[in-house]
Design a protein around this motif. Sequence first.
Motif, short mmCIF file in Angstrom:
data_model
loop_
_atom_site.label_atom_id
_atom_site.label_comp_id
_atom_site.label_asym_id
_atom_site.label_seq_id
_atom_site.Cartn_x
_atom_site.Cartn_y
_atom_site.Cartn_z
N ARG A 22 -33.43 -3.22 35.88
CA ARG A 22 -32.53 -2.10 36.20
C ARG A 22 -31.98 -1.50 34.90
NH1 ARG A 22 -27.63 -4.07 39.46
NH2 ARG A 22 -29.06 -4.29 41.20
N THR A 32 -40.71 6.57 42.90
CA THR A 32 -40.16 6.07 44.17
C THR A 32 -39.92 4.57 44.09
OG1 THR A 32 -42.44 5.95 44.94
CG2 THR A 32 -41.17 7.88 45.60
N GLU A 33 -39.21 4.05 45.10
CA GLU A 33 -38.87 2.63 45.09
C GLU A 33 -39.96 1.79 45.75
OE1 GLU A 33 -36.48 0.88 43.49
OE2 GLU A 33 -36.38 2.88 42.59
N SER A 60 -38.62 -4.74 46.76
CA SER A 60 -37.75 -4.65 45.59
C SER A 60 -37.38 -6.05 45.10
CB SER A 60 -36.48 -3.89 45.96
OG SER A 60 -35.73 -4.66 46.88
N LYS A 120 -39.51 0.06 36.81
CA LYS A 120 -39.75 -0.39 38.19
C LYS A 120 -39.96 -1.89 38.21
CE LYS A 120 -39.78 3.73 39.97
NZ LYS A 120 -38.56 4.12 40.71
N CYS A 143 -45.53 4.12 42.81
CA CYS A 143 -44.08 4.18 42.64
C CYS A 143 -43.70 4.59 41.22
CB CYS A 143 -43.44 2.83 42.98
SG CYS A 143 -43.48 2.46 44.75
N HIS A 146 -42.93 -1.28 33.01
CA HIS A 146 -42.68 -1.55 34.42
C HIS A 146 -43.27 -2.92 34.76
CE1 HIS A 146 -41.39 2.59 34.98
NE2 HIS A 146 -42.47 2.97 34.29
#
Lengths: 331, 327
Positions: free
Chosen positions: B111, B291-292, B296, B116, B286, B89
């Motif tokens: 992605r 979670t987002e 972002s 993340k 996150c 991440h």
Amino acid sequence: MKFGIISFAHMHAHAYAQALMNIPGHTLVGIADTDSERGNQVANQYNTKYFAKYEDLLSQDIDAVFVCSPNAHHHEHTVAAVRAGKHVLCEKPIATTLEDAAAMVTEAKKAGVILRTAFPMRHSDPVIRLKSIVESGAIGDVIGIAGTNRGKMPPGWFLDKELAGGGAVMDHTVHVADLIRWILGTEFSRVYAEADTLLHDVNIDDCGMLVMELASGAIASLDPSWSRPENFPTWGDVTMEVIGTKGVVSVDAFNQKGTVYISGPKRQDIVYHAWGNNSDLAMIHAFIAALEGEENQGASGLDGLRATEVALAAYESIRTNAAVDLPLQPI
Amino acid sequence: MIETALLGAGMMGRTHSQAHKGLKNARIKWVFDRDLDRAQQLANQHDGAQATDDLNQVLDDPSVQAVDICLPTDLHKEFTLKAAAAGKHVFSEKPVARTLDDARAMITACRDAGVKFMVGHVLRFFHEYTAARDVVLSGQIGEAKVIRATRAGEFPVWSADNWYADYDRSGGPIVDLIIHDIDFIRWTFGEVKRVYARCRDHYALVTMRLHSGAICHVEGSWAHPPGTPFTTKLEVAGTEGLYWTDNQSSIPVRIMRVEDGNFRYETDSPFPADPYALELEHFYDCIINGTEPLVSGEDALRTLEVVLAAYESSKTGQPVDVKGAVV
């Protein structure tokens, strides 16, 4: 010396009348105003004569007049006064078009009288101190200036484009534009602006933002917005932060103040009580000294024109959504 | 407990090292820097942490779940792509990248790797700014129409190879410094429609028009003299009121003392919590909760687009329209 005041449409006329009351040896011979109720009332207040027609005031034995009519009438009143041989201190902005401003400057020169623009901030002690610090070289060469001249929304003719020539940008660009020219001793070369009617229910620009360049290469910005709410503790501000190659100096011209807390059954208010120098009074002193032959730092008619040119360029930038190069018109 | 690797032991690396000390959901396993001594100094402050100047050591360690990139802007893409490819991440400092295409590549890589990706627009975790946002969103001052922000201080002389001075790498105060205020403005007041900027000798003046119609002024300076207290200001004029805050006049602690015969004047403003710790804690939460992140990659891309438009305007002297970049 003997003075007259043409119109109390601009509230600064009161500051000038009060200044005359406070300087011994000078007389306010009369005031002219197209609004007879206001004219009679202020004539009574300052113990002087009321003239319905400014021509009748100009035919009196007076040395100089203060022109405090709505902006669009400055040209007519100033040209008539200088042709009658009277010196003039004209409220800012000096005019609403460059043509009018240029004609005022030319006519005053032809008549051999003094024309000054009412830029009292040149007579503010904190601003003068800032100028001397910049000129001392203490902060090196000036890179940029971020300025503000924010205020509350004014009433009446200030909101009428025909009479005022514009809104917040016209009203509040010229003071700081003049100070920047005066402090740096250089002219503006480019102006970009955003402006709109965003805060109040009016038909004129009430906020804006200018980003400018000077011939020296320095950059500058100015916030002329009428963005102080009705209950703000004072009318507004004049601030500048000057960034140099060796340092920074800033001024908040009206920061010499006390804070008054007023409590009542229904509301609580906070009001600033200024105790710094009275720049309006200092400006009138300087105008009188100029009439007596002294050279001083007061703003000329041409200074008034140059500051107004920045505001007019801002409107041109808003219209075209492009940066506008100065001068708009060679003088 | 997330095991993480701090990439970069410069000024921001030290700030993040400090922030990690109080975290309950993550701990630093590796500190990477091309200068091994510098990496070791930070690693020494974390139990069980190791220093390295070889990124592969970090990427090959299966216990490392995340990386925290505190490297110069133009290196963000390379390190993000490598970390994502290794299944880590990614937290990247702001600006997300130096170009929109680099940012897009980073978003896509994370992605595709299913990791993340969060960008360090830390103002979203600063109490002074979240308080301002709360007032604005509460409607107390009506609709926001004129917004002024300032971020000013001395030139960041501490950067490796003086990379901040190289605008091709850093973008100068518009891209690196007032990106904070511009991100806050986007987050709180909505998207930017048009921008105009001038910049000279590390001093920038930017004006923006938002889609809401609001007009903004953002002042950024690396031109203040060395020793100048870092200064931030925010003013929001609304249809029903005004909000104003600045970090200098809100200082609660002032110290006047004598040291070695010289008078010293110091100030302090202790925050309820370290904003950098809140930011990193959120990122690790996150990962743990799936979670987002609050910031972002797409969000950071839009902010980058605005500062690059301002940077372009500062070069051309004409306004630049902001189109609304997508990945």
